[in-house]
Write an enzyme that holds these catalytic residues in place. Structure first.
Site, PDB file in Angstrom:
ATOM      1  N   ASP A 245     -24.923  30.376  48.599  1.00 14.52           N
ATOM      2  CA  ASP A 245     -25.723  30.012  48.037  1.00 14.52           C
ATOM      3  C   ASP A 245     -25.750  29.717  46.843  1.00 14.52           C
ATOM      4  OD1 ASP A 245     -28.595  29.765  46.871  1.00 14.52           O
ATOM      5  OD2 ASP A 245     -28.758  31.576  46.596  1.00 14.52           O
TER       6      ASP A 245
ATOM      7  N   GLU B 217     -30.117  24.304  39.895  1.00 14.68           N
ATOM      8  CA  GLU B 217     -31.460  24.824  41.126  1.00 14.68           C
ATOM      9  C   GLU B 217     -32.122  26.181  40.409  1.00 14.68           C
ATOM     10  OE1 GLU B 217     -33.387  27.368  45.029  1.00 14.68           O
ATOM     11  OE2 GLU B 217     -31.573  27.324  43.359  1.00 14.68           O
ATOM     12  N   GLU B 218     -30.980  26.896  40.374  1.00 12.77           N
ATOM     13  CA  GLU B 218     -31.269  28.612  40.788  1.00 12.77           C
ATOM     14  C   GLU B 218     -31.535  28.968  39.621  1.00 12.77           C
ATOM     15  OE1 GLU B 218     -30.443  30.343  42.849  1.00 12.77           O
ATOM     16  OE2 GLU B 218     -28.758  30.139  43.688  1.00 12.77           O
TER      17      GLU B 218
ATOM     18  N   HIS C  22     -28.049  22.538  46.313  1.00 18.49           N
ATOM     19  CA  HIS C  22     -27.845  22.347  45.128  1.00 18.49           C
ATOM     20  C   HIS C  22     -26.596  22.722  45.019  1.00 18.49           C
ATOM     21  CE1 HIS C  22     -29.056  26.937  45.140  1.00 18.49           C
ATOM     22  NE2 HIS C  22     -29.441  26.377  45.813  1.00 18.49           N
TER      23      HIS C  22
ATOM     24  N   HIS D 227     -26.731  36.086  45.919  1.00 20.46           N
ATOM     25  CA  HIS D 227     -26.478  36.743  45.072  1.00 20.46           C
ATOM     26  C   HIS D 227     -25.786  37.871  43.933  1.00 20.46           C
ATOM     27  CE1 HIS D 227     -30.036  34.008  43.397  1.00 20.46           C
ATOM     28  NE2 HIS D 227     -29.731  33.525  44.098  1.00 20.46           N
TER      29      HIS D 227
END
Length: 365
Positions: A184, A216-217, A68, A327
């Site tokens: 990420d 995606e998140e 992603h 994150h």
């Protein structure tokens, strides 16, 4: 294989991708990098996923290698009379990591405006308030504006504009440890593009479909559409996975330690991977002396959630580069894990032929 050339290419991709602005729904900078990096025809779908299809010695099986493009971020929700920006999260955030951090607001004209996340100063908090994690709705972004009109007319900021952490790609004192935002999943995106580059000159018994997915998140939304359109026979999902080599985890619990190799995920709450594909990935890793770690995760999820359920089902595996502090504004990965993941992806793409892939779903037992 030229190890130093591979490492240099990986570092270049990681830097370019990690520093790019790409909150969910605003992945255009990543699509540009994708197009500029790979050779051959590239297409997008109505969701904004980007796809490069490369046929090898056979039209099938169709092997989807995907990551992603989006990172956790925010969107401007409102502007106060005094010119402070209120925001909503796009993805999972923990309040402790946000206060006094720099962020970048991207306007609809493409201008990037620097700001800082603020809140009521601790000097004015009660003792009970100091003991709690501050809620995101009590925070704001200060871009140095004097009024709501100033925000709109001089800064060009509008409601819905995307916001991401402001963070610079930096090798640490040990240069194999890399620091930046968004590993990420820019680690996974770098692997996807890097694998496509390397497979340009390598024979493979399948059709490779490289995909960069969106959103995606916020619920693996892009992957659902991408898998439906791509129609893969097998899928390799590439991720920057949370590392657990930190205080609070016992040694026997650690399944994502930096410097110990690519993580091969067996399951998480969102997807049980195809066991035969997992075992095949392990077999390939061992045959090529690729360091790896196995993971059974109690929490979290990836694009595998949508991909393995597409149409009548898709054998899927998740390969991860462990990353500390995902994150947040500053996560850390190890270059050797990236290179281990890349080698495993390349070897899988070189060997996943029709007989092997059909065997993943031959359920005669």
């Amino acid at each position: 294989m030229d190890v130093e050339k591979r490492k240099a290419t990986g570092l270049q991709l990681l830097r370019q991708l990690a520093e790019a602005h790409g909150a969910p729904g605003c992945e255009q900078a990543l699509r540009r990098i994708f197009r500029d990096t790979v050779s051959g025809p590239v297409r997008t779908d109505p969701m904004g996923n980007i796809i490069r299809e490369k046929e090898g010695l056979a039209a099938g099986p169709r092997v989807m290698v995907t990551a992603h493009m989006d990172e956790v971020g925010f969107a401007v929700q409102s502007v106060t009379r005094t010119g402070l920006l209120k925001f909503v999260p796009l993805g999972g955030w923990w309040g402790h990591t946000l206060l006094a951090q720099r962020v970048c607001v991207r306007t609809q004209q493409g201008t990037e405006v620097l700001g800082v996340i603020g809140a009521k100063p601790p000097h004015f908090l009660s003792e009970s308030e100091k003991e709690k994690v501050m809620k995101l709705e009590d925070m704001f972004i200060d871009v140095g504006a004097s009024s709501a009109d100033d925000v709109r007319t001089r800064f060009g900021i509008r409601l819905g504009d995307s916001v991401v952490p402001d963070s610079t790609f930096t090798p640490l004192f040990n240069p194999d440890f890399l620091l930046c935002k968004a590993f990420d999943n820019r680690a996974g995106m770098a692997l996807t593009l890097h694998a496509l580059l390397e497979m340009e000159g390598i024979s493979h018994p399948n059709t490779i479909v490289g995909v960069g997915t969106v959103q995606e998140e916020v619920g693996v939304r892009g992957a659902q559409a991408a898998a439906y359109g791509v129609k893969p026979d097998a899928a390799v999902v590439l991720e920057g996975t949370p590392a657990d080599d930190l205080p609070g985890f016992s040694e026997e619990e650690q399944q994502g330690a930096l410097g110990k190799g690519v993580q091969i995920r067996i399951l998480d709450p969102s997807a049980i991977m195809n066991r035969r594909l997992v075992q095949y990935a392990i077999k390939v890793a061992e045959a090529h002396n690729i360091p790896y770690q196995l993971a059974v995760r109690k929490s979290g999820g990836t694009d595998a959630r949508a991909i393995h359920l597409s149409r009548t089902g898709v054998p899927t595996v998740v390969l991860g580069v462990p990353a500390r502090y995902i994150h947040t504004h500053n996560s850390i990965i190890h270059m050797s894990d990236y290179l281990s993941a890349l080698e495993l992806v390349v070897q899988l793409l070189r060997s996943l032929d029709s007989s092997t892939v059909s065997g993943f779903t031959a359920y005669e037992d």
